[in-house]
Design an enzyme around this catalytic site. Structure first.
Site, PDB file in Angstrom:
ATOM      1  N   LYS A  36       0.848  -1.200   0.000  1.00 59.38           N
ATOM      2  CA  LYS A  36       0.000   0.000   0.000  1.00 59.38           C
ATOM      3  C   LYS A  36       0.880   1.245   0.000  1.00 59.38           C
ATOM      4  CE  LYS A  36      -0.087  -0.451   4.997  1.00 59.38           C
ATOM      5  NZ  LYS A  36      -0.763  -1.094   6.116  1.00 59.38           N
ATOM      6  N   TYR A 243      18.207  29.152   7.735  1.00 57.80           N
ATOM      7  CA  TYR A 243      17.089  29.881   8.359  1.00 57.80           C
ATOM      8  C   TYR A 243      17.276  29.982   9.864  1.00 57.80           C
ATOM      9  CZ  TYR A 243      14.061  29.852   4.210  1.00 57.80           C
ATOM     10  OH  TYR A 243      13.505  30.061   2.974  1.00 57.80           O
TER      11      TYR A 243
HETATM   12  C1  LIG Z   1       0.062  -1.957   6.752  1.00 60.37           C
HETATM   13  C2  LIG Z   1      -0.479  -3.267   7.149  1.00 60.37           C
HETATM   14  C3  LIG Z   1       0.359  -4.376   7.264  1.00 60.37           C
HETATM   15  C4  LIG Z   1       1.869  -4.271   7.215  1.00 60.37           C
HETATM   16  O1  LIG Z   1       2.336  -3.721   8.442  1.00 60.37           O
HETATM   17  P1  LIG Z   1       3.865  -3.463   8.762  1.00 60.37           P
HETATM   18  O2  LIG Z   1       3.878  -2.995  10.169  1.00 60.37           O
HETATM   19  O3  LIG Z   1       4.322  -2.408   7.813  1.00 60.37           O
HETATM   20  O4  LIG Z   1       4.581  -4.750   8.567  1.00 60.37           O
HETATM   21  C5  LIG Z   1      -0.232  -5.607   7.490  1.00 60.37           C
HETATM   22  N1  LIG Z   1      -1.576  -5.728   7.633  1.00 60.37           N
HETATM   23  C6  LIG Z   1      -2.410  -4.668   7.558  1.00 60.37           C
HETATM   24  C7  LIG Z   1      -3.865  -4.865   7.742  1.00 60.37           C
HETATM   25  C8  LIG Z   1      -1.891  -3.401   7.344  1.00 60.37           C
HETATM   26  O5  LIG Z   1      -2.708  -2.344   7.299  1.00 60.37           O
END
Ligand SMILES: *Cc1c(COP(=O)(O)O)cnc(C)c1O
Length: 347
Positions: A36, A243
Protein backbone atom coordinates in the site's frame (compact mmCIF):
# COMPACT_ATOMS: atom_id res chain seq x y z
CA UNK A 1 22.31 10.07 -20.33
CA UNK A 2 22.05 12.68 -17.63
CA UNK A 3 22.22 11.79 -13.95
CA UNK A 4 19.07 12.89 -12.11
CA UNK A 5 19.85 15.63 -9.59
CA UNK A 6 18.00 13.92 -6.75
CA UNK A 7 17.41 10.18 -6.54
CA UNK A 8 16.39 7.32 -4.32
CA UNK A 9 18.64 4.33 -4.73
CA UNK A 10 16.57 1.22 -4.22
CA UNK A 11 18.39 -2.04 -3.61
CA UNK A 12 16.35 -4.77 -5.29
CA UNK A 13 18.59 -7.54 -3.99
CA UNK A 14 18.11 -6.22 -0.44
CA UNK A 15 14.33 -6.10 -0.89
CA UNK A 16 14.30 -9.71 -2.09
CA UNK A 17 16.63 -10.78 0.71
CA UNK A 18 14.40 -9.12 3.31
CA UNK A 19 11.36 -10.95 1.94
CA UNK A 20 13.25 -14.26 2.03
CA UNK A 21 14.30 -13.60 5.64
CA UNK A 22 10.71 -12.80 6.64
CA UNK A 23 9.43 -15.85 4.74
CA UNK A 24 11.94 -18.04 6.59
CA UNK A 25 10.94 -16.48 9.92
CA UNK A 26 7.28 -17.14 9.02
CA UNK A 27 7.94 -20.87 9.18
CA UNK A 28 5.24 -22.89 7.45
CA UNK A 29 3.03 -19.85 6.85
CA UNK A 30 3.10 -18.20 3.43
CA UNK A 31 4.65 -14.74 3.46
CA UNK A 32 2.86 -11.92 1.64
CA UNK A 33 3.72 -8.24 1.21
CA UNK A 34 1.98 -4.99 2.12
CA UNK A 35 2.57 -2.68 -0.85
CA UNK A 36 0.00 0.00 0.00
CA UNK A 37 0.98 3.67 -0.30
CA UNK A 38 3.07 2.88 -3.38
CA UNK A 39 5.04 0.23 -1.48
CA UNK A 40 5.66 2.70 1.34
CA UNK A 41 7.01 5.22 -1.15
CA UNK A 42 9.39 2.97 -3.11
CA UNK A 43 7.05 2.42 -6.08
CA UNK A 44 4.51 -0.41 -5.94
CA UNK A 45 4.96 -1.93 -9.39
CA UNK A 46 8.74 -2.02 -9.24
CA UNK A 47 8.77 -3.36 -5.69
CA UNK A 48 6.10 -5.97 -6.42
CA UNK A 49 7.92 -7.19 -9.51
CA UNK A 50 10.96 -8.04 -7.38
CA UNK A 51 8.88 -9.60 -4.63
CA UNK A 52 7.07 -11.82 -7.15
CA UNK A 53 10.45 -12.93 -8.50
CA UNK A 54 11.52 -13.76 -4.95
CA UNK A 55 8.45 -15.98 -4.55
CA UNK A 56 5.82 -13.73 -2.96
CA UNK A 57 2.20 -14.44 -3.99
CA UNK A 58 -0.10 -12.41 -1.72
CA UNK A 59 -0.11 -8.62 -1.91
CA UNK A 60 -2.02 -5.98 0.06
CA UNK A 61 -2.98 -2.45 -0.93
CA UNK A 62 -5.32 0.03 0.78
CA UNK A 63 -7.48 1.32 -2.08
CA UNK A 64 -9.01 0.38 -5.42
CA UNK A 65 -6.94 3.05 -7.13
CA UNK A 66 -3.85 1.24 -5.85
CA UNK A 67 -5.31 -2.10 -6.93
CA UNK A 68 -6.01 -0.77 -10.44
CA UNK A 69 -2.33 0.07 -10.85
CA UNK A 70 -1.00 -3.20 -9.45
CA UNK A 71 -3.50 -5.98 -10.18
CA UNK A 72 -1.97 -7.09 -13.47
CA UNK A 73 1.48 -7.41 -11.90
CA UNK A 74 0.81 -9.74 -8.96
CA UNK A 75 -0.73 -13.21 -8.52
CA UNK A 76 -3.14 -12.21 -5.73
CA UNK A 77 -4.15 -8.85 -4.35
CA UNK A 78 -6.30 -7.76 -1.41
CA UNK A 79 -7.76 -4.29 -0.86
CA UNK A 80 -7.66 -3.43 2.84
CA UNK A 81 -10.25 -0.64 2.82
CA UNK A 82 -12.90 -3.04 1.58
CA UNK A 83 -15.73 -1.89 -0.68
CA UNK A 84 -17.56 1.38 -0.41
CA UNK A 85 -20.72 1.65 -2.52
CA UNK A 86 -18.77 3.76 -5.00
CA UNK A 87 -16.16 1.01 -5.39
CA UNK A 88 -18.57 -1.77 -6.28
CA UNK A 89 -18.53 -1.56 -10.06
CA UNK A 90 -14.76 -1.59 -10.12
CA UNK A 91 -14.43 -4.23 -7.39
CA UNK A 92 -16.73 -6.67 -9.18
CA UNK A 93 -14.61 -6.41 -12.33
CA UNK A 94 -11.24 -6.51 -10.56
CA UNK A 95 -9.20 -9.66 -9.93
CA UNK A 96 -8.37 -8.13 -6.52
CA UNK A 97 -10.31 -9.24 -3.42
CA UNK A 98 -11.92 -6.77 -1.09
CA UNK A 99 -11.14 -7.18 2.59
CA UNK A 100 -14.65 -6.79 4.03
CA UNK A 101 -14.49 -4.78 7.25
CA UNK A 102 -18.08 -3.99 8.23
CA UNK A 103 -21.52 -5.59 8.17
CA UNK A 104 -22.47 -3.04 5.48
CA UNK A 105 -19.57 -4.15 3.31
CA UNK A 106 -20.49 -7.81 3.82
CA UNK A 107 -24.11 -7.14 2.84
CA UNK A 108 -23.06 -5.11 -0.18
CA UNK A 109 -20.73 -7.86 -1.42
CA UNK A 110 -23.30 -10.61 -0.89
CA UNK A 111 -26.10 -8.67 -2.54
CA UNK A 112 -23.99 -8.02 -5.62
CA UNK A 113 -23.02 -11.67 -5.85
CA UNK A 114 -19.34 -10.75 -5.44
CA UNK A 115 -16.78 -13.53 -5.77
CA UNK A 116 -13.90 -14.49 -3.52
CA UNK A 117 -13.24 -12.01 -0.71
CA UNK A 118 -11.24 -11.60 2.48
CA UNK A 119 -12.64 -10.57 5.85
CA UNK A 120 -11.05 -8.45 8.59
CA UNK A 121 -11.95 -9.13 12.20
CA UNK A 122 -11.09 -6.73 15.00
CA UNK A 123 -9.39 -8.47 17.93
CA UNK A 124 -8.46 -5.43 19.99
CA UNK A 125 -7.04 -2.63 17.86
CA UNK A 126 -10.45 -1.05 17.32
CA UNK A 127 -9.55 0.19 13.89
CA UNK A 128 -11.10 -1.74 11.00
CA UNK A 129 -12.95 -5.03 11.12
CA UNK A 130 -16.02 -6.95 12.23
CA UNK A 131 -16.35 -7.79 15.89
CA UNK A 132 -15.79 -11.41 16.83
CA UNK A 133 -19.49 -11.63 17.67
CA UNK A 134 -20.41 -10.40 14.19
CA UNK A 135 -17.95 -12.77 12.53
CA UNK A 136 -19.45 -15.77 14.31
CA UNK A 137 -23.10 -14.71 14.06
CA UNK A 138 -23.85 -16.23 10.67
CA UNK A 139 -23.24 -12.88 8.97
CA UNK A 140 -20.47 -14.45 6.90
CA UNK A 141 -22.54 -17.44 5.75
CA UNK A 142 -22.60 -17.72 2.00
CA UNK A 143 -19.42 -15.70 1.42
CA UNK A 144 -16.53 -17.25 -0.45
CA UNK A 145 -13.73 -16.24 1.92
CA UNK A 146 -10.09 -16.75 1.05
CA UNK A 147 -8.41 -15.16 4.08
CA UNK A 148 -9.79 -14.20 7.45
CA UNK A 149 -7.45 -11.67 8.98
CA UNK A 150 -6.89 -9.46 11.97
CA UNK A 151 -4.26 -6.83 12.73
CA UNK A 152 -2.00 -6.42 15.76
CA UNK A 153 -1.97 -3.06 17.52
CA UNK A 154 1.38 -3.38 19.32
CA UNK A 155 3.44 -6.02 17.53
CA UNK A 156 6.60 -3.95 18.05
CA UNK A 157 6.17 -4.01 21.84
CA UNK A 158 6.18 -6.79 24.42
CA UNK A 159 2.72 -6.13 25.88
CA UNK A 160 -0.14 -8.41 26.99
CA UNK A 161 -2.42 -7.12 24.22
CA UNK A 162 -0.45 -9.21 21.70
CA UNK A 163 -1.34 -12.49 23.38
CA UNK A 164 -4.94 -11.32 23.92
CA UNK A 165 -5.30 -10.59 20.21
CA UNK A 166 -3.60 -13.86 19.25
CA UNK A 167 -5.88 -15.92 21.49
CA UNK A 168 -9.04 -14.16 20.28
CA UNK A 169 -8.01 -14.71 16.69
CA UNK A 170 -7.02 -18.35 17.23
CA UNK A 171 -10.50 -18.87 18.67
CA UNK A 172 -11.96 -18.14 15.23
CA UNK A 173 -10.22 -21.13 13.61
CA UNK A 174 -12.83 -23.40 12.06
CA UNK A 175 -15.69 -21.04 12.89
CA UNK A 176 -15.90 -19.47 9.42
CA UNK A 177 -15.54 -20.86 5.93
CA UNK A 178 -12.26 -18.99 5.41
CA UNK A 179 -9.55 -21.05 3.77
CA UNK A 180 -6.70 -19.21 5.51
CA UNK A 181 -6.02 -17.20 8.65
CA UNK A 182 -3.61 -14.24 8.77
CA UNK A 183 -2.59 -12.08 11.74
CA UNK A 184 1.06 -11.00 11.65
CA UNK A 185 2.50 -7.80 10.17
CA UNK A 186 6.32 -7.43 10.14
CA UNK A 187 6.85 -7.38 13.88
CA UNK A 188 4.11 -9.94 14.39
CA UNK A 189 6.34 -12.42 12.55
CA UNK A 190 9.00 -11.88 15.21
CA UNK A 191 6.50 -12.63 18.00
CA UNK A 192 6.82 -16.30 17.13
CA UNK A 193 5.15 -19.33 15.69
CA UNK A 194 1.82 -18.85 17.44
CA UNK A 195 1.30 -15.62 15.49
CA UNK A 196 2.00 -16.98 12.00
CA UNK A 197 -1.20 -18.91 11.17
CA UNK A 198 -1.38 -19.51 7.36
CA UNK A 199 -0.17 -16.20 5.93
CA UNK A 200 1.94 -13.30 7.19
CA UNK A 201 1.69 -9.71 5.89
CA UNK A 202 4.95 -7.81 6.38
CA UNK A 203 5.36 -4.28 5.08
CA UNK A 204 7.91 -2.04 6.77
CA UNK A 205 10.55 -4.75 7.32
CA UNK A 206 10.60 -5.54 3.59
CA UNK A 207 11.74 -1.99 3.00
CA UNK A 208 14.44 -1.99 5.68
CA UNK A 209 12.44 -1.17 8.80
CA UNK A 210 13.96 -2.63 11.96
CA UNK A 211 11.75 -2.14 15.01
CA UNK A 212 12.60 -5.20 17.08
CA UNK A 213 15.94 -6.87 17.93
CA UNK A 214 14.91 -10.06 16.09
CA UNK A 215 15.38 -8.15 12.82
CA UNK A 216 18.93 -6.94 13.60
CA UNK A 217 21.27 -8.46 11.04
CA UNK A 218 18.38 -10.10 9.18
CA UNK A 219 16.77 -7.03 7.66
CA UNK A 220 18.96 -4.76 5.57
CA UNK A 221 18.66 -1.23 4.24
CA UNK A 222 16.83 -0.90 0.90
CA UNK A 223 16.42 2.87 0.41
CA UNK A 224 19.21 5.44 0.15
CA UNK A 225 18.57 9.03 -0.99
CA UNK A 226 21.29 10.63 -3.11
CA UNK A 227 21.59 14.39 -3.44
CA UNK A 228 23.75 16.80 -5.43
CA UNK A 229 25.98 19.63 -4.27
CA UNK A 230 24.58 22.86 -5.73
CA UNK A 231 27.23 25.09 -4.16
CA UNK A 232 30.32 24.74 -2.00
CA UNK A 233 31.43 27.64 0.19
CA UNK A 234 33.67 28.52 3.09
CA UNK A 235 31.72 29.95 6.02
CA UNK A 236 33.94 32.22 8.08
CA UNK A 237 34.22 31.87 11.85
CA UNK A 238 31.31 33.63 13.55
CA UNK A 239 29.04 33.49 10.46
CA UNK A 240 25.82 31.46 10.53
CA UNK A 241 24.14 28.96 8.20
CA UNK A 242 20.49 28.69 7.16
CA UNK A 243 17.09 29.88 8.36
CA UNK A 244 17.01 31.43 11.80
CA UNK A 245 20.80 31.24 11.92
CA UNK A 246 20.74 28.23 14.23
CA UNK A 247 24.33 27.16 13.48
CA UNK A 248 27.31 29.44 13.98
CA UNK A 249 30.72 28.50 12.56
CA UNK A 250 33.16 28.07 15.47
CA UNK A 251 36.00 28.43 12.93
CA UNK A 252 36.24 28.75 9.16
CA UNK A 253 34.18 25.81 7.90
CA UNK A 254 33.72 24.16 4.51
CA UNK A 255 30.03 23.80 3.67
CA UNK A 256 28.18 22.11 0.80
CA UNK A 257 24.57 22.97 -0.04
CA UNK A 258 22.52 19.93 -1.13
CA UNK A 259 19.36 19.90 -3.26
CA UNK A 260 17.05 18.15 -0.80
CA UNK A 261 14.84 19.33 2.00
CA UNK A 262 11.69 18.69 3.93
CA UNK A 263 9.57 18.76 0.77
CA UNK A 264 11.47 15.56 -0.10
CA UNK A 265 10.74 14.00 3.27
CA UNK A 266 14.11 15.06 4.62
CA UNK A 267 12.31 16.48 7.60
CA UNK A 268 13.29 19.28 9.92
CA UNK A 269 14.15 16.72 12.60
CA UNK A 270 17.35 16.03 10.68
CA UNK A 271 18.46 19.63 11.31
CA UNK A 272 21.83 19.51 13.08
CA UNK A 273 21.53 15.71 13.38
CA UNK A 274 21.45 14.03 9.96
CA UNK A 275 24.40 13.52 7.66
CA UNK A 276 25.53 12.87 4.12
CA UNK A 277 27.97 10.05 3.43
CA UNK A 278 30.86 9.91 1.02
CA UNK A 279 33.74 7.43 0.90
CA UNK A 280 32.87 6.20 4.37
CA UNK A 281 33.02 9.74 5.75
CA UNK A 282 30.08 11.27 7.63
CA UNK A 283 29.26 14.86 6.67
CA UNK A 284 27.00 16.36 9.37
CA UNK A 285 23.98 18.52 8.59
CA UNK A 286 24.55 22.12 9.69
CA UNK A 287 21.67 24.29 10.85
CA UNK A 288 18.12 23.92 9.76
CA UNK A 289 16.85 21.77 6.88
CA UNK A 290 14.98 24.02 4.41
CA UNK A 291 12.17 23.04 2.05
CA UNK A 292 14.50 22.27 -0.86
CA UNK A 293 18.01 22.67 0.55
CA UNK A 294 20.24 21.26 3.29
CA UNK A 295 23.76 22.31 4.32
CA UNK A 296 26.41 19.76 5.30
CA UNK A 297 29.94 20.18 6.60
CA UNK A 298 32.57 19.02 4.10
CA UNK A 299 35.94 19.85 5.70
CA UNK A 300 36.57 16.09 5.75
CA UNK A 301 35.98 15.83 1.99
CA UNK A 302 38.12 18.44 0.22
CA UNK A 303 37.60 16.63 -3.09
CA UNK A 304 33.84 17.26 -3.17
CA UNK A 305 32.78 20.01 -5.54
CA UNK A 306 29.70 21.58 -7.07
CA UNK A 307 27.93 18.93 -9.18
CA UNK A 308 29.16 15.97 -7.13
CA UNK A 309 26.63 13.67 -5.50
CA UNK A 310 26.55 12.22 -2.00
CA UNK A 311 24.44 9.59 -0.27
CA UNK A 312 22.22 10.61 2.61
CA UNK A 313 22.48 8.63 5.86
CA UNK A 314 19.11 6.86 5.95
CA UNK A 315 19.32 3.56 7.85
CA UNK A 316 15.72 3.59 9.05
CA UNK A 317 16.07 2.79 12.77
CA UNK A 318 18.82 5.41 13.19
CA UNK A 319 17.17 7.96 10.89
CA UNK A 320 13.83 7.65 12.69
CA UNK A 321 15.49 8.04 16.07
CA UNK A 322 17.32 11.22 15.14
CA UNK A 323 14.38 12.71 13.21
CA UNK A 324 11.95 11.94 16.05
CA UNK A 325 9.58 10.23 13.59
CA UNK A 326 8.50 6.69 12.85
CA UNK A 327 10.21 4.56 10.22
CA UNK A 328 6.83 4.44 8.41
CA UNK A 329 6.60 8.23 8.25
CA UNK A 330 10.12 8.55 6.88
CA UNK A 331 9.51 6.05 4.07
CA UNK A 332 6.05 7.23 3.06
CA UNK A 333 7.08 10.90 3.24
CA UNK A 334 9.81 10.68 0.62
CA UNK A 335 7.88 12.59 -2.00
CA UNK A 336 7.82 12.79 -5.77
CA UNK A 337 10.93 14.77 -6.65
CA UNK A 338 13.26 11.79 -6.45
CA UNK A 339 14.09 9.69 -9.49
CA UNK A 340 13.59 6.16 -8.18
CA UNK A 341 16.54 4.09 -9.37
CA UNK A 342 16.62 0.34 -8.78
CA UNK A 343 19.83 -1.59 -8.56
CA UNK A 344 19.46 -5.36 -8.63
CA UNK A 345 23.12 -6.31 -8.44
CA UNK A 346 24.02 -8.42 -5.48
CA UNK A 347 26.46 -6.45 -3.36
C1 LIG B 1 0.06 -1.96 6.75
C2 LIG B 1 -0.48 -3.27 7.15
C3 LIG B 1 0.36 -4.38 7.26
C4 LIG B 1 1.87 -4.27 7.21
O1 LIG B 1 2.34 -3.72 8.44
P1 LIG B 1 3.87 -3.46 8.76
O2 LIG B 1 3.88 -3.00 10.17
O3 LIG B 1 4.32 -2.41 7.81
O4 LIG B 1 4.58 -4.75 8.57
C5 LIG B 1 -0.23 -5.61 7.49
N1 LIG B 1 -1.58 -5.73 7.63
C6 LIG B 1 -2.41 -4.67 7.56
C7 LIG B 1 -3.86 -4.86 7.74
C8 LIG B 1 -1.89 -3.40 7.34
O5 LIG B 1 -2.71 -2.34 7.30
Amino acid sequence: MSVPPLSLHLDGAALAANWRSLAAMSGRAACGAAVKADAYGLGAIEAARRLVDAGCRDFFVATWAEARELAAHVPALSVLHGVREADMAEALESPARPVLNTAHQVARWKEAGGGVCDVMVDTGMNRLGLSIAEATSGLLDGLNIDTLMSHLACADEAVPLNERQRARFAGLAGRTAARRLSLANSCGIALGKGYHFDLTRPGIALYGGVQVPAFDGRIVQVVTPRAEILQRRCVKAGETVGYNATWTAPRDTEVAILNLGYADGYFRGFSGKGAALTDGKRLPVLGRVSMDLTAVQVDAAPELAEGDQVDIEFALPHAAAIAGMSQYELLTGMGSRYARIWNDQHA
